[in-house]
Write a protein that holds these residues in place. Structure first.
Motif, PDB file in Angstrom:
ATOM      1  N   ASP A   1       4.919   8.880  -2.692  1.00 28.23           N
ATOM      2  CA  ASP A   1       3.580   9.279  -2.242  1.00 28.23           C
ATOM      3  C   ASP A   1       2.583   8.130  -2.292  1.00 28.23           C
ATOM      4  O   ASP A   1       1.633   8.102  -1.504  1.00 28.23           O
ATOM      5  CB  ASP A   1       3.045  10.441  -3.103  1.00 28.23           C
ATOM      6  CG  ASP A   1       3.884  11.705  -2.927  1.00 28.23           C
ATOM      7  OD1 ASP A   1       4.502  11.841  -1.858  1.00 28.23           O
ATOM      8  OD2 ASP A   1       3.922  12.533  -3.851  1.00 28.23           O
ATOM      9  N   SER A   2       2.771   7.228  -3.244  1.00 24.99           N
ATOM     10  CA  SER A   2       1.792   6.154  -3.414  1.00 24.99           C
ATOM     11  C   SER A   2       2.489   4.914  -3.948  1.00 24.99           C
ATOM     12  O   SER A   2       3.622   4.970  -4.442  1.00 24.99           O
ATOM     13  CB  SER A   2       0.694   6.585  -4.385  1.00 24.99           C
ATOM     14  OG  SER A   2       1.240   6.796  -5.686  1.00 24.99           O
TER      15      SER A   2
ATOM     16  N   GLN B   1       5.968   4.709   1.075  1.00 24.39           N
ATOM     17  CA  GLN B   1       6.600   5.767   1.863  1.00 24.39           C
ATOM     18  C   GLN B   1       7.839   5.230   2.584  1.00 24.39           C
ATOM     19  O   GLN B   1       8.901   5.860   2.569  1.00 24.39           O
ATOM     20  CB  GLN B   1       5.593   6.312   2.888  1.00 24.39           C
ATOM     21  CG  GLN B   1       6.103   7.464   3.742  1.00 24.39           C
ATOM     22  CD  GLN B   1       6.381   8.722   2.943  1.00 24.39           C
ATOM     23  OE1 GLN B   1       5.665   9.022   1.995  1.00 24.39           O
ATOM     24  NE2 GLN B   1       7.411   9.473   3.308  1.00 24.39           N
TER      25      GLN B   1
ATOM     26  N   ASP C   1       0.838  -1.200   0.000  1.00 29.46           N
ATOM     27  CA  ASP C   1       0.000   0.000   0.000  1.00 29.46           C
ATOM     28  C   ASP C   1       0.875   1.253   0.000  1.00 29.46           C
ATOM     29  O   ASP C   1       2.106   1.177  -0.116  1.00 29.46           O
ATOM     30  CB  ASP C   1      -0.930  -0.007   1.220  1.00 29.46           C
ATOM     31  CG  ASP C   1      -0.184  -0.179   2.543  1.00 29.46           C
ATOM     32  OD1 ASP C   1       1.056   0.035   2.558  1.00 29.46           O
ATOM     33  OD2 ASP C   1      -0.820  -0.505   3.559  1.00 29.46           O
ATOM     34  N   ASP C   2       0.253   2.391   0.151  1.00 26.85           N
ATOM     35  CA  ASP C   2       0.986   3.660   0.110  1.00 26.85           C
ATOM     36  C   ASP C   2       1.984   3.776   1.263  1.00 26.85           C
ATOM     37  O   ASP C   2       3.026   4.428   1.135  1.00 26.85           O
ATOM     38  CB  ASP C   2       0.001   4.831   0.159  1.00 26.85           C
ATOM     39  CG  ASP C   2      -0.863   4.905  -1.089  1.00 26.85           C
ATOM     40  OD1 ASP C   2      -0.528   4.208  -2.064  1.00 26.85           O
ATOM     41  OD2 ASP C   2      -1.866   5.647  -1.093  1.00 26.85           O
TER      42      ASP C   2
END
Length: 446
Positions: A262-263, A256, A251-252
């Motif tokens: 960012d994604s 990170q 996932d994001d």
């Protein structure tokens, strides 16, 4: 000073030097004068000590230095006159200067062979097109998950299993006595990854947290401690706790943590970009090898043995280092040094032939290397090996490795010139029997 050059082979030269008495005496007198200038001898003012006393007091050092300085001076003069750059270390066969006697000595070295370059511009070569392999991208993401995984202590009362991480104390015994160096406390290892001997992992998997156990383990024949290689030892183990690997979600948040993206989509884009760049370098390298192999097949020349031997020694040193990092002894290979040298010779000869050919191209094209380019190359080496740049550069300078580094940069430039002037034909990637592009693990993980 007079000299004569012997051509021992197409790549080896021997220079015989004859030094007249006058030059011998002048060399000794010059060195005596240097010692006289700084000598501090009781009863004489500094710089006023008679030369005869200086020569008598420091005769061994003076004659040794005078000989070395004179030979070095001659070698530089002779090589400049011959317009030759030695490829190998210069071997000197000389005794020591004797006052009032003519001095004869010789030195030998290897040079690059002379040969006619074939046409190296405008050659045709096929190069694979680069296509993004989605499976490779996902494989990189999985490796990132593994790298960012957390190990959570297992509260359940159970035995550890493959894939679990365990924290243990262990110590090895032989004939009832502990073996020095085979012991650790609070050591964490993951089971089932081949990091330990199967028998040792069986002992661990037979325990629960808080329990201790022991069992016999046969050490491998290539164990780094030669005295224990192939022998059975008693391993005593205490299991402190078990940890399960928890992989992060794709996932994001993973993006990170993996690199500040960012994604997850941005992370995939970065991986794809890096994958394409890596594959492009790979396909380019393959095309360059085809070009170079084609060119080398058109020429034949004698190879300087010192260069071949240097590459053989390097390969053997790399093998030794690899074995030691694996905890294995060099003797475990069961091969003599002569066998290893014979094994590595063909590869070393190909490397040397490539370098000599490319250096000849570099000379014809008048390619040069700037100091900042050498620094950039050293920066790459320092980064790749985890060394300090300044320390590495000093090592190269002190061990006469800068010339070899310069030659490597020149050879790379020459190869780039050949590639840039080639006619590149892009072809589809080679597919395997299932229609998939052969998997080549991406080296770049953002």
């Amino acid at each position: 000073m007079d000299y004569k050059v012997e051509e021992l082979s197409s790549v080896k030269r021997k220079v015989n030097v004859q030094v007249p008495i006058e030059e011998v005496n002048a060399a000794i007198a010059a060195t005596v004068a240097l010692y006289r200038k700084d000598a501090d001898i009781k009863g004489f003012r500094k710089g006023k000590v008679p030369s005869s006393i200086i020569e008598g007091r420091f005769k061994k050092q003076i004659y040794n230095e005078a000989t070395t300085d004179l030979i070095n001076l001659h070698i530089n003069e002779i090589l400049n006159e011959m317009k030759l750059v030695p490829l190998s270390r210069i071997d000197v066969d000389a005794k020591e200067l004797v006052k009032g006697q003519e001095f004869n000595y010789s030195f030998s070295f290897e040079v690059a062979p002379e040969f006619e370059l074939p046409e190296y511009k405008g050659l045709e070569v096929e190069e694979e097109e680069v296509e993004v392999n989605k499976e490779e991208v996902e494989a990189v993401i999985q490796r990132l998950r593994e790298r960012l995984a957390e190990f959570i202590i297992v509260e359940e009362d159970r035995h550890p299993k493959e894939g679990d991480a365990v924290v243990i104390d262990f110590e090895a015994y032989k004939d009832g006595e502990p073996i020095e160096g085979v012991k650790a406390e609070n050591f964490q290892m993951t089971l089932g990854e081949g990091g330990a001997l199967p028998e040792f992992e069986e002992i661990v998997m037979g325990l629960k947290p808080g329990q201790s156990g022991e069992g016999e383990v046969q050490l491998p024949e290539d164990f780094i401690n030669k005295e224990l290689a192939g022998q059975k030892v008693l391993m005593k183990v205490t299991l402190h706790n078990i940890k399960e690997k928890k992989l992060p979600d794709i996932d994001d948040e993973l993006a990170q943590k993996a690199g500040g993206y960012d994604s997850i989509e941005k992370l995939r884009e970065a991986i794809e970009k890096s994958y394409v760049a890596t594959r492009k370098e790979l396909t380019k390298s393959v095309a360059q090898k085809k070009l170079l192999d084609e060119l080398k097949a058109k020429v034949d020349f004698e190879l300087p043995e010192s260069m071949v031997k240097s590459h053989i020694d390097q390969k053997i040193a790399e093998l030794r280092d690899k074995l030691e990092r694996q905890g294995k002894s060099f003797d475990s290979l069961g091969k003599s040094m002569e066998e290893l040298e014979k094994e590595f010779r063909p590869e070393a000869e190909e490397i040397v032939k490539s370098q000599i050919f490319l250096l000849a191209v570099a000379q014809k094209e008048e390619l040069t290397v700037k100091p900042e380019e050498l620094d950039a190359q050293l920066q790459k080496i320092a980064y790749a090996t985890g060394q300090d740049f300044a320390t590495l550069k000093n090592f190269y300078e002190q061990n006469n490795l800068m010339i070899a580094l310069k030659d490597k940069v020149l050879a790379d430039k020459a190869m780039e010139l050949i590639y840039e002037n080639a006619k590149i034909k892009l072809v589809p990637p080679v597919k395997d029997e299932e229609g998939e592009e052969p998997s080549k693990e991406s080296e770049s993980e953002e």
